[in-house]
Design an enzyme around this catalytic site. Structure first.
Site, PDB file in Angstrom:
ATOM      1  N   GLU A  72      -9.541   2.541   4.871  1.00 24.34           N
ATOM      2  CA  GLU A  72     -10.102   2.145   3.724  1.00 24.34           C
ATOM      3  C   GLU A  72      -9.875   0.380   3.534  1.00 24.34           C
ATOM      4  O   GLU A  72     -10.950  -0.254   3.190  1.00 24.34           O
ATOM      5  CB  GLU A  72      -9.066   2.421   2.435  1.00 24.34           C
ATOM      6  N   HIS A  73      -8.734  -0.034   3.860  1.00 21.82           N
ATOM      7  CA  HIS A  73      -8.480  -1.611   3.913  1.00 21.82           C
ATOM      8  C   HIS A  73      -7.986  -2.004   5.419  1.00 21.82           C
ATOM      9  O   HIS A  73      -7.114  -1.203   6.082  1.00 21.82           O
ATOM     10  CB  HIS A  73      -7.246  -1.902   3.019  1.00 21.82           C
ATOM     11  N   ASP A 125      -7.445  -5.669  -4.700  1.00 20.49           N
ATOM     12  CA  ASP A 125      -7.024  -4.602  -5.701  1.00 20.49           C
ATOM     13  C   ASP A 125      -7.486  -5.279  -7.181  1.00 20.49           C
ATOM     14  O   ASP A 125      -7.796  -4.382  -7.905  1.00 20.49           O
ATOM     15  CB  ASP A 125      -5.709  -4.281  -5.691  1.00 20.49           C
ATOM     16  N   HIS A 180       1.961   2.950  -3.415  1.00 20.95           N
ATOM     17  CA  HIS A 180       1.010   3.683  -4.235  1.00 20.95           C
ATOM     18  C   HIS A 180       1.419   5.385  -4.355  1.00 20.95           C
ATOM     19  O   HIS A 180       1.238   5.846  -5.255  1.00 20.95           O
ATOM     20  CB  HIS A 180      -0.457   3.563  -3.380  1.00 20.95           C
ATOM     21  N   HIS A 225     -51.984  22.212   4.243  1.00 20.92           N
ATOM     22  CA  HIS A 225     -51.755  20.658   4.234  1.00 20.92           C
ATOM     23  C   HIS A 225     -52.990  20.117   4.726  1.00 20.92           C
ATOM     24  O   HIS A 225     -53.585  19.265   4.164  1.00 20.92           O
ATOM     25  CB  HIS A 225     -50.443  20.293   5.069  1.00 20.92           C
ATOM     26  N   GLN A 242       0.846  -1.244  -0.083  1.00 18.62           N
ATOM     27  CA  GLN A 242      -0.100   0.033   0.063  1.00 18.62           C
ATOM     28  C   GLN A 242       0.867   1.259   0.196  1.00 18.62           C
ATOM     29  O   GLN A 242       0.452   2.201  -0.498  1.00 18.62           O
ATOM     30  CB  GLN A 242      -0.932   0.012   1.202  1.00 18.62           C
TER      31      GLN A 242
END
Length: 443
Positions: free
Chosen positions: A336-337, A370, A263, A429, A260
């Site tokens: 995220e993960h 992924d 990236h 109403h 990771q």
């Protein structure tokens, strides 16, 4: 200093690290980039094709004369130009993504009782824009993870924006578009591409929603156009939190953190463990694997440099007293993960509340998610997993509902509706509701 930083989570240093990690979502929108992106978006919205071409020339550094120069025609790829094994791997990934997301496809529902008809109608969005990055690298996997759910949802028109340079240098990317039948691809990237999709130009028709990951400029532009078009999320850099016990293999843990970290220099990679020996072994193993990467080709060296920066500035090993505390840390970070490695850690899986995706066991690295596990890898980042989900078929569907009362059913409910309207101070109403009683339900 170790790489990444090691600290007890309840120490002063550990608390500072945890607080900084919790605030990582603040960095998703850079104020300076947001300000500049606003000018680009406004220019394209006002100037249309002409402004878009100027932006492509300036920011994509692509010489184009007319808007037709941006139109990229998907064509059949010479299979001999594809890397060995790629086509087979792509087909396996495609099958897995289709199999998972097909289960998300379902119709609406219909309820008929006591003179009432209630119906939910689910219709696909007509036109969706997909942004595919193409700067630092090209990602055919991102094509799969966004286009396949849209196709299964029944989206009529899928239009892709991707930097022209990435398109030209990447036969695997072109193969992905051709294989999935994407017919409309525009060679443009960055904030101006998002603006063109959101607002349209004289040539490019605007879309109903924009999905897909991108850099800080893309994220800023998606934020700016989100009052005019739907977006999936404001994606930040990739992130992983690994919760591991002492029986976890430090070689695998280090490899998954590095996967990771490579990236982006801004990526977040964190190990949470209750074992001091593992907390020391993993940083040592990271150093060893970084040395091996630096001994490789130019691409490996570049990835090693990126990963080292990420781990030095945003990585951490947090030592907790128990796996219970480890789970609390993971839920606070809402990554995220999230990986759970080791028998005691894996037992926590049913109790995880906040994570974009959960990977259980040493045999289940994030890298499988992924590419070929099946669920979309477009996930919430920056702590947004507390309230957001992965991209799926639902993201490409709009729900409406139909309500029908017959006269008798209306008469039976009119008084209650009028009473609620009275309480809220809305006499018109209430009058509308009471007419259904006075007139026998509208006869």
């Amino acid at each position: 200093m170790s790489l990444p930083l090691v600290a007890r989570v309840d120490s002063r240093r550990g608390r500072r690290v945890l607080e900084r990690l919790e605030r990582r979502g603040d960095q998703v929108l850079d104020p300076k980039i947001l300000q500049q992106a606003a000018k680009i978006v406004a220019s394209v919205r006002k100037g249309g094709d002409r402004a878009l071409l100027a932006a492509v020339r300036r920011y994509d550094r692509t010489p184009v004369d007319t808007i037709d120069d941006l139109r990229l025609e998907p064509r059949r790829i010479d299979r001999r130009r594809l890397p060995a094994g790629f086509e087979h791997a792509f087909e396996r990934a495609l099958a897995a993504v289709e199999r998972y997301h097909e289960a998300q496809v379902h119709g609406g529902f219909r309820l008929e009782e006591d003179g009432r008809l209630l119906e939910e109608i689910r219709r696909p969005l007509r036109r969706v824009g997909v942004y595919i990055p193409g700067g630092r690298a090209t990602y055919p996997s991102s094509v799969l993870m966004t286009v396949v759910p849209a196709l299964l949802a029944g989206v009529e028109e899928i239009v892709v924006a991707t930097p022209m340079a990435g398109w030209r240098r990447s036969p695997v990317l072109r193969h992905a578009f051709e294989r999935l039948g994407v017919q409309e691809v525009w060679g443009m990237g960055g904030a101006h591409a998002v603006a063109a999709l959101a607002h349209g130009t004289e040539t490019i028709e605007r879309v109903d929603k924009i999905v897909g990951p991108g850099n800080a400029w893309v994220t800023a532009a998606k934020h700016l156009v989100s009052t005019h078009v739907a977006i999936d999320s404001l994606a930040g850099p990739s992130e992983v939190v690994i919760v591991a016990t002492g029986d976890a293999d430090p070689v695998l843990v280090a490899a998954d953190l590095l996967a990771q970290a490579e990236h982006d220099p801004l990526a977040t990679a964190v190990l949470v463990t209750d074992d001091k020996r593992l907390a020391q072994a993993v940083p040592a193993e990271i150093k060893r694997q970084l040395r091996a990467l630096r001994a490789g080709d130019d691409q490996s060296v570049a990835c090693a440099t990126t990963a080292r920066t990420s781990l030095a500035e945003r990585g951490a090993v947090l030592v907790v007293d128990s796996m219970e505390q480890g789970l609390e840390v993971a839920d606070r970070l809402a990554p995220e993960h999230l990986q759970l490695i080791g028998a005691a850690a894996e037992e926590l899986s049913p109790r995880v509340r906040n994570a974009g995706a959960i990977f259980v066991g040493a045999a289940t690295p994030v890298v499988f998610g992924d590419y070929l596990a099946g669920p979309s890898h477009v996930l919430p980042t920056g702590g947004a997993a507390r309230f957001s989900s992965a991209v799926g078929v639902e993201d490409f569907v709009r729900r409406s509902h139909v309500v029908r009362f017959d006269a008798a059913a209306a008469a039976r409910r009119a008084a209650a509706a009028a009473n609620l309207a009275d309480v809220e101070g809305l006499p018109a109403h209430a009058a509308s509701a009471r007419l259904r009683t006075a007139q026998g339900g509208g006869r």
